[in-house]
Scaffold this active site. Structure first.
Site, PDB file in Angstrom:
ATOM      1  N   GLU A 130       0.823  -1.217   0.000  1.00  0.00           N
ATOM      2  CA  GLU A 130       0.000   0.000   0.000  1.00  0.00           C
ATOM      3  C   GLU A 130       0.856   1.266   0.000  1.00  0.00           C
ATOM      4  O   GLU A 130       1.259   1.756   1.057  1.00  0.00           O
ATOM      5  CB  GLU A 130      -0.930   0.020   1.229  1.00  0.00           C
ATOM      6  CG  GLU A 130      -1.808   1.282   1.265  1.00  0.00           C
ATOM      7  CD  GLU A 130      -2.761   1.356   2.451  1.00  0.00           C
ATOM      8  OE1 GLU A 130      -2.650   0.534   3.370  1.00  0.00           O
ATOM      9  OE2 GLU A 130      -3.617   2.258   2.447  1.00  0.00           O
ATOM     10  N   LYS A 162      -2.562  -2.033  -3.047  1.00  0.00           N
ATOM     11  CA  LYS A 162      -3.607  -1.169  -2.475  1.00  0.00           C
ATOM     12  C   LYS A 162      -3.224   0.280  -2.727  1.00  0.00           C
ATOM     13  O   LYS A 162      -2.507   0.900  -1.932  1.00  0.00           O
ATOM     14  CB  LYS A 162      -3.757  -1.447  -0.974  1.00  0.00           C
ATOM     15  CG  LYS A 162      -4.769  -0.552  -0.270  1.00  0.00           C
ATOM     16  CD  LYS A 162      -5.208  -1.125   1.065  1.00  0.00           C
ATOM     17  CE  LYS A 162      -6.079  -0.147   1.820  1.00  0.00           C
ATOM     18  NZ  LYS A 162      -6.750  -0.746   2.967  1.00  0.00           N
TER      19      LYS A 162
HETATM   20  P1  13P Z   1      -9.332   4.246   4.299  1.00  0.00           P
HETATM   21  O1  13P Z   1     -10.216   3.513   3.325  1.00  0.00           O
HETATM   22  O2  13P Z   1     -10.074   4.874   5.423  1.00  0.00           O
HETATM   23  O3  13P Z   1      -8.372   5.165   3.600  1.00  0.00           O
HETATM   24  O4  13P Z   1      -8.461   3.131   5.013  1.00  0.00           O
HETATM   25  C1  13P Z   1      -7.905   2.128   4.261  1.00  0.00           C
HETATM   26  C2  13P Z   1      -6.623   1.714   4.858  1.00  0.00           C
HETATM   27  O5  13P Z   1      -6.435   0.576   5.210  1.00  0.00           O
HETATM   28  C3  13P Z   1      -5.558   2.718   4.980  1.00  0.00           C
HETATM   29  O6  13P Z   1      -4.361   2.090   5.297  1.00  0.00           O
END
Ligand code: 13P
Length: 341
Positions: free
Chosen positions: A178, A220
């Site tokens: 991510e 992600k």
């Molecule tokens: P949000 O969808 O609130 O951005 O959170 C997703 C997430 O896991 C951020 O690390």
């Protein structure tokens, strides 16, 4: 490492009609969410809240492929003594775990952050696997501002993401990679596109250098989207078109799936954007949601910490999960929201 099994899990995480519930808020973040609904954040209230979500039968069995947990939660038991992780497994969803340890200021780079947590990660992954986690998450944070991001911030964060991903695969855990480019600033969608492109290119370069098997991971990312304070907000179709173009340019087709973060978008925007992207198909990877706020804001409000509101909280969660499940197949319509309201 058994890559066939990693690939099977990754594909299940992004199966059409389903997506991931990000319920891995750190104790600091969940306190902020609870403050907003007037609930004291204690070990018990956090447990009660998450137990409510994981016992939402409709959402969990039909629309949620996996749940990202925080360290505290993976070791917690429900009120009746059942481990919370068992509730997730019994619903048919896959348990996952956030393994980064948050961010620290990056030396020599004012205003920029690096994600930490690689020390002892191999040992921690082994314990999480034994407890039942089959995927993990590590979030890097890149901010857009005047003169930032620096190449330094992009490169150290990409390096850490790849170190983490390689350690996960060696532990037979699917890494969610991510790299989040924040939507907090006043930049426009094209600046977001350009920065995200640099971030994704550097991330995949590091993944390649560190021999991460792309078939056994999930990406992600953020969407290509206008900064929250930008005067000109790009419409849904533009966000969808630019995000799909960007991902096609940067994400190899060997990656089984992409699951977006919501990043501060409203519930309905996050759903509409995902839905519009599926109208532009066919796409080379699974494309779905891994939302935190966009799935939980409504149930948090409906629940508000009261036992008598558990059914209302579960129904709010099931509604959002169903809307996003439909969006992950391009079958959502805004009229479905109005009917439910
Ligand atoms: P949000 O969808 O609130 O951005 O959170 C997703 C997430 O896991 C951020 O690390």
């Amino acid at each position: 490492m058994n890559l066939t099994e990693l690939n099977r899990i990754a594909a299940a995480m992004v199966a059409p009609g389903k997506g991931i519930l990000a319920a891995d808020e750190s104790s600091g973040t969940i306190k902020k969410r609870f403050d907003a609904i007037g609930v004291d954040s204690t070990e018990t209230s956090r447990r009660d809240y998450r137990e409510m979500l994981f016992r939402s039968k409709e959402a969990m069995s039909k629309y949620i492929s996996g749940v990202i947990l925080y360290d505290e939660t993976i070791w917690q038991d429900a009120r009746d003594g059942t481990p919370l992780i068992k509730l997730i497994e019994e619903s048919g969803a896959i348990p996952g775990i956030k393994v980064d340890e948050g961010t620290q200021g990056l030396p020599m780079c004012p205003g920029e952050l690096v994600t930490v947590g690689l020390d002892k990660l191999a040992e921690r992954l082994k314990k999480y696997y034994e407890r039942g986690a089959r995927f993990a998450k590590w979030r890097a944070v890149i901010d857009i501002g005047s003169g930032i991001p620096s190449m330094t911030a992009i490169s150290v964060n990409a390096h850490a993401l790849a170190r983490y991903a390689a350690l996960c695969q060696a532990a037979q855990i699917v890494p969610i990679v991510e790299p989040e480019v924040l939507m907090d600033g006043d930049h426009d969608i094209d600046r977001c596109y350009e920065v995200t492109q640099r971030v994704l290119n550097q991330t995949f370069q590091e993944l390649c250098v560190q021999r991460v098997a792309l078939e056994g991971m999930v990406l992600k990312p953020n969407m290509a989207i206008s900064g929250k304070k930008c005067a000109k907000q790009a419409p849904v179709e533009e966000v969808a078109e630019k995000t799909v173009r960007l991902l096609k340019a940067c994400v190899p087709a060997a990656v089984p799936g992409i699951a977006f973060l919501s990043g501060g978008q409203s519930d309905e925007e996050a759903t509409a954007h995902l839905n519009a992207m599926h109208k532009l198909g066919p796409l080379p990877w699974g494309l779905t949601f891994s939302y935190g706020r966009a799935l939980q804001a409504a149930p948090q409000k409906a629940w508000s910490g009261k036992a008598e509101n558990v059914a209302a909280g579960q129904s709010a969660f099931s509604h959002r999960a169903r809307m996003n499940g439909l969006a992950s197949k391009g079958e959502w319509q805004s009229s479905l929201e109005k009917k439910a309201a």
